[in-house]
Design a protein around this motif. Structure first.
Motif, mmCIF file in Angstrom:
data_model
loop_
_atom_site.group_PDB
_atom_site.id
_atom_site.type_symbol
_atom_site.label_atom_id
_atom_site.label_comp_id
_atom_site.label_asym_id
_atom_site.label_seq_id
_atom_site.Cartn_x
_atom_site.Cartn_y
_atom_site.Cartn_z
ATOM 1 N N LEU A 90 -1.519 -2.511 -4.084
ATOM 2 C CA LEU A 90 -0.876 -3.336 -5.102
ATOM 3 C C LEU A 90 -0.716 -4.772 -4.604
ATOM 4 O O LEU A 90 -0.265 -5.002 -3.490
ATOM 5 N N ASP A 91 -1.102 -5.741 -5.454
ATOM 6 C CA ASP A 91 -0.910 -7.162 -5.174
ATOM 7 C C ASP A 91 -0.163 -7.799 -6.337
ATOM 8 O O ASP A 91 -0.529 -7.591 -7.504
ATOM 9 N N ILE A 92 0.874 -8.578 -6.030
ATOM 10 C CA ILE A 92 1.636 -9.294 -7.055
ATOM 11 C C ILE A 92 1.538 -10.783 -6.757
ATOM 12 O O ILE A 92 1.781 -11.222 -5.631
ATOM 13 N N ILE A 107 0.874 -1.168 0.000
ATOM 14 C CA ILE A 107 0.000 0.000 0.000
ATOM 15 C C ILE A 107 0.909 1.214 0.000
ATOM 16 O O ILE A 107 1.737 1.373 0.902
ATOM 17 N N LEU A 108 0.800 2.035 -1.024
ATOM 18 C CA LEU A 108 1.691 3.185 -1.129
ATOM 19 C C LEU A 108 0.890 4.438 -1.431
ATOM 20 O O LEU A 108 -0.256 4.373 -1.891
ATOM 21 N N GLU A 109 1.503 5.568 -1.145
ATOM 22 C CA GLU A 109 0.848 6.865 -1.330
ATOM 23 C C GLU A 109 1.735 7.744 -2.203
ATOM 24 O O GLU A 109 2.963 7.747 -2.052
ATOM 25 N N THR A 110 1.121 8.472 -3.129
ATOM 26 C CA THR A 110 1.855 9.371 -3.999
ATOM 27 C C THR A 110 1.055 10.651 -4.199
ATOM 28 O O THR A 110 -0.155 10.683 -3.951
ATOM 29 N N GLU A 111 1.736 11.704 -4.639
ATOM 30 C CA GLU A 111 1.076 12.985 -4.902
ATOM 31 C C GLU A 111 1.269 13.370 -6.357
ATOM 32 O O GLU A 111 2.350 13.193 -6.927
ATOM 33 N N VAL A 112 0.198 13.896 -6.944
ATOM 34 C CA VAL A 112 0.238 14.412 -8.319
ATOM 35 C C VAL A 112 -0.152 15.884 -8.250
ATOM 36 O O VAL A 112 -1.234 16.224 -7.762
ATOM 37 N N VAL A 113 0.746 16.758 -8.703
ATOM 38 C CA VAL A 113 0.522 18.209 -8.652
ATOM 39 C C VAL A 113 0.432 18.730 -10.088
ATOM 40 O O VAL A 113 1.291 18.450 -10.914
ATOM 41 N N ASN A 130 -16.342 11.121 -1.370
ATOM 42 C CA ASN A 130 -15.531 9.936 -1.626
ATOM 43 C C ASN A 130 -15.283 9.214 -0.312
ATOM 44 O O ASN A 130 -15.172 9.848 0.747
ATOM 45 N N ILE A 131 -15.188 7.898 -0.404
ATOM 46 C CA ILE A 131 -14.832 7.111 0.774
ATOM 47 C C ILE A 131 -13.348 7.288 1.044
ATOM 48 O O ILE A 131 -12.524 7.132 0.139
ATOM 49 N N ARG A 132 -13.002 7.657 2.250
ATOM 50 C CA ARG A 132 -11.607 7.899 2.603
ATOM 51 C C ARG A 132 -10.842 6.581 2.573
ATOM 52 O O ARG A 132 -11.136 5.662 3.344
ATOM 53 N N GLN A 133 -9.857 6.515 1.662
ATOM 54 C CA GLN A 133 -9.065 5.294 1.550
ATOM 55 C C GLN A 133 -8.263 5.062 2.826
ATOM 56 O O GLN A 133 -7.720 5.988 3.415
ATOM 57 N N GLY A 134 -8.234 3.834 3.264
ATOM 58 C CA GLY A 134 -7.545 3.500 4.497
ATOM 59 C C GLY A 134 -8.462 3.526 5.704
ATOM 60 O O GLY A 134 -8.096 3.032 6.774
ATOM 61 N N ARG A 142 9.206 -9.440 -11.049
ATOM 62 C CA ARG A 142 9.884 -9.700 -12.323
ATOM 63 C C ARG A 142 8.835 -9.955 -13.399
ATOM 64 O O ARG A 142 7.655 -10.175 -13.105
ATOM 65 N N ARG A 143 9.282 -9.897 -14.643
ATOM 66 C CA ARG A 143 8.387 -10.150 -15.756
ATOM 67 C C ARG A 143 7.841 -11.567 -15.694
ATOM 68 O O ARG A 143 8.540 -12.504 -15.331
ATOM 69 N N GLY A 144 6.573 -11.695 -16.052
ATOM 70 C CA GLY A 144 5.915 -12.994 -15.978
ATOM 71 C C GLY A 144 4.996 -13.109 -14.783
ATOM 72 O O GLY A 144 4.074 -13.932 -14.782
ATOM 73 N N TYR A 145 5.238 -12.291 -13.747
ATOM 74 C CA TYR A 145 4.322 -12.261 -12.619
ATOM 75 C C TYR A 145 3.088 -11.436 -12.978
ATOM 76 O O TYR A 145 3.118 -10.616 -13.894
ATOM 77 N N GLU A 146 2.008 -11.651 -12.250
ATOM 78 C CA GLU A 146 0.783 -10.897 -12.472
ATOM 79 C C GLU A 146 0.614 -9.866 -11.360
ATOM 80 O O GLU A 146 0.924 -10.139 -10.196
ATOM 81 N N ALA A 147 0.120 -8.690 -11.730
ATOM 82 C CA ALA A 147 -0.072 -7.623 -10.751
ATOM 83 C C ALA A 147 -1.460 -7.014 -10.916
ATOM 84 O O ALA A 147 -1.951 -6.849 -12.030
ATOM 85 N N GLU A 148 -2.076 -6.700 -9.791
ATOM 86 C CA GLU A 148 -3.348 -5.984 -9.770
ATOM 87 C C GLU A 148 -3.194 -4.792 -8.844
ATOM 88 O O GLU A 148 -2.518 -4.872 -7.810
ATOM 89 N N ALA A 149 -3.834 -3.678 -9.210
ATOM 90 C CA ALA A 149 -3.729 -2.465 -8.397
ATOM 91 C C ALA A 149 -5.060 -1.739 -8.387
ATOM 92 O O ALA A 149 -5.774 -1.690 -9.395
ATOM 93 N N GLU A 150 -5.389 -1.193 -7.247
ATOM 94 C CA GLU A 150 -6.544 -0.313 -7.098
ATOM 95 C C GLU A 150 -6.047 1.017 -6.557
ATOM 96 O O GLU A 150 -5.175 1.059 -5.681
ATOM 97 N N ALA A 151 -6.594 2.096 -7.086
ATOM 98 C CA ALA A 151 -6.160 3.432 -6.673
ATOM 99 C C ALA A 151 -7.368 4.271 -6.276
ATOM 100 O O ALA A 151 -8.429 4.176 -6.899
ATOM 101 N N VAL A 152 -7.185 5.062 -5.239
ATOM 102 C CA VAL A 152 -8.238 5.955 -4.748
ATOM 103 C C VAL A 152 -7.608 7.288 -4.380
ATOM 104 O O VAL A 152 -6.503 7.336 -3.824
ATOM 105 N N ILE A 153 -8.295 8.377 -4.717
ATOM 106 C CA ILE A 153 -7.844 9.707 -4.302
ATOM 107 C C ILE A 153 -8.308 9.939 -2.871
ATOM 108 O O ILE A 153 -9.503 9.908 -2.577
#
Length: 509
Positions: free
Chosen positions: A129-131, A15-21, A340-344, A95-106
């Motif tokens: 993120l799940d791998i 679970i990670l957090e990032t900012e977009v400005v 919006n539902i507060r993520q976390g 690594r390549r060949g693994y499967e990844a799923e991600a959900e993102a919420v503001i």
């Protein structure tokens, strides 16, 4: 019986957090801004790429900015902007060949007016993120000389996944209670799937589009209305049969509302449909030898099976009160509420006899101020909810998951400075039980040696207390240690029966 069984093992969970400005310029043909009233936005994951040690996530933010015009504070304007972003996330073992799923919420939006024609936006995004890695477990074929005990496992196998884009268009007449429209300010749509039907070579999807309209009526006042219309879309999908199941995700790419006349609107919603078709199979796997045979020994391993206990869709409601912030004028009338539902903030806990769901909604209420010019203002509100859903078959050691969407929101005035805010939530609930099943993968002509206990060094180990939902595989992945080594160090006789609260010694890396 199949010769191999495909299982998915979790490699990493992050679970990670990032900012977009971003800065937004107001077009020259639109009025200048006196102040920003509110900003609504949603985020979508467009693609996920895997590299050695990294996961690259590409996404898009679709935003709507509401501002009060400098020439007339009572005039509310809206502009839409889309922003792309890329995150390169270091993940050990990726690594390549693994499967990844991600959900993102503001989780948070900050905005400020740089000048009358420029607006600064800051979006805080949380990414879950799940791998996983696919593992093929060989199954020993039936043998006449060995009587094997078998267990039936119900599994779902993905058949195919396809993406479609459709325009959902409808002309709607306004209800009698809604005023005539002079000018549209904004439209905000939501798609709800009500039915998915699989047939021969096609998938039918039925649903509802909810359109929230913000407009200026013939008296020059800002007004809000909610309209709905249905859709019934058929998608060609070769190879699909009625006994298969389909899952559908939707993303709104574009939404428009144009006036036919003062009482009719033409609504258009461009929607991306992601359809996954799966087939359910009943697989028999050999789990044990009933009667030992001299000179023959089973080669076994355990696989993690997640059995579905409950899969249900339901609705819950939440209500709370909010006060107008200091410095804002009193309320003359409420226009609309969104949020919006507060993520976390979402907590879903399986307890004996049911599931407890709780969380927080960050709401935005737009209202007309009690001032001569009747300017439009924005008031933030927080709704906390908690609901217990009764299911007698649920136990404490089960795992519960919930996808929660806001079906509708409304706000009403209690006093000059107080609001009542209400939300209706759609809940997709899943309760599962994780168990490890022993599987015979082969027959050997010599005994299979079990790992011997290794005495721990004084300072080379850490103590780990087992938590709900833990398995030896997940613990090993967390610390970078093999399951076999954990079993040997802790002298575990039954790897499928570790207990919550049990202390394990884990070697330091």
């Amino acid at each position: 019986m199949p010769q191999n069984l495909r299982v998915d093992e979790v490699i990493a969970e992050r679970i990670l957090e990032t900012e977009v400005v971003r800065n937004v310029s107001i077009p020259s043909d639109r009025p200048a801004a006196a102040r920003v009233v509110s900003v609504n936005a949603r985020v979508e994951i467009r693609s996920i790429d895997m590299e050695t040690g990294y996961v690259i996530i590409n996404g898009i933010i679709r935003s709507t900015i509401y501002y009060a015009a400098a020439e007339d504070p009572a005039n509310l304007e809206s502009i839409r902007r889309n922003f792309t972003f890329t995150e390169r996330i270091p993940v050990r073992g990726a690594r390549r060949g693994y499967e990844a799923e991600a959900e993102a919420v503001i989780t948070d939006i900050d905005f400020s007016l740089i000048n009358q024609r420029s607006i600064n936006l800051e979006f805080t995004i949380q990414i879950d993120l799940d791998i996983t890695a696919a593992d093929v477990v060989p199954l020993v074929p039936p043998r006449r000389d060995i009587d094997m005990r078998r267990e039936r496992l119900r599994i779902q196998r993905s058949v195919r996944e396809r993406n479609y884009t459709r325009d959902l268009v409808e002309t709607i007449r306004l209800p009698a209670a809604v005023s005539n429209i002079r000018r549209m300010v904004d439209v905000d749509n939501a798609v709800q799937i009500t039915e998915i039907i699989t047939a021969y070579n096609r998938v039918r999807v039925r649903g509802i589009v909810r359109s929230n309209l913000l407009f200026v009526n013939e008296r020059g006042q800002l007004e809000y209305a909610e309209l709905t219309y249905g859709f019934n879309e058929n998608f060609v999908f070769n190879g699909v049969t009625p006994e298969m199941s389909a899952y559908v995700d939707t993303n709104i790419l574009r939404e428009e509302a144009s006036l036919v006349d003062s009482r009719q609107l033409r609504l258009r919603t461009e929607v991306a449909f992601r359809i996954l078709v799966v087939v359910e199979e009943l697989v028999e796997v050999p789990t044990d030898i009933v009667s030992p045979v001299d000179g023959l020994y089973p080669v076994s391993r355990t696989i993690l099976v997640e059995r579905i206990v409950i899969e249900e869709r339901t609705r819950i409601s939440a209500r709370d009160t909010a006060r107008i912030p200091e410095g804002n004028p009193d309320i003359a009338r409420v226009i609309s509420a969104s949020g919006n539902i507060r993520q976390g903030s979402i907590e879903v806990d399986a307890e004996r006899g049911g599931v407890l769901i709780s969380g927080v909604i960050d709401a935005n209420v737009i209202y007309v101020a009690a001032l001569p010019q009747q300017p439009v203002y924005f008031a933030p509100a927080t709704i906390r909810f908690s609901s217990f859903l009764n299911f007698p078959q649920v136990r404490d050691n089960m795992r519960a998951f919930a996808d929660i969407d806001i079906a509708s929101m409304s706000a009403s005035q209690i006093s000059d400075r107080e609001l009542s805010v209400r939300a209706i939530l759609d809940v997709n609930l899943l309760v599962t039980e994780r168990v490890r099943v022993p599987v015979i993968t082969g027959i050997s002509d010599r005994p299979v040696e079990l790992p011997r206990p290794v005495p721990p060094a004084a300072d080379g180990y850490i103590s780990y207390v087992v938590r709900a939902g833990d398995t030896l595989y997940l613990i090993g992945q967390r610390f970078g240690v093999s399951v076999e080594r954990i079993i040997a160090i802790n002298n575990i006789s039954n790897p499928e029966n570790i207990q919550v609260g049990q202390t394990l010694l884990i070697p330091r890396n």
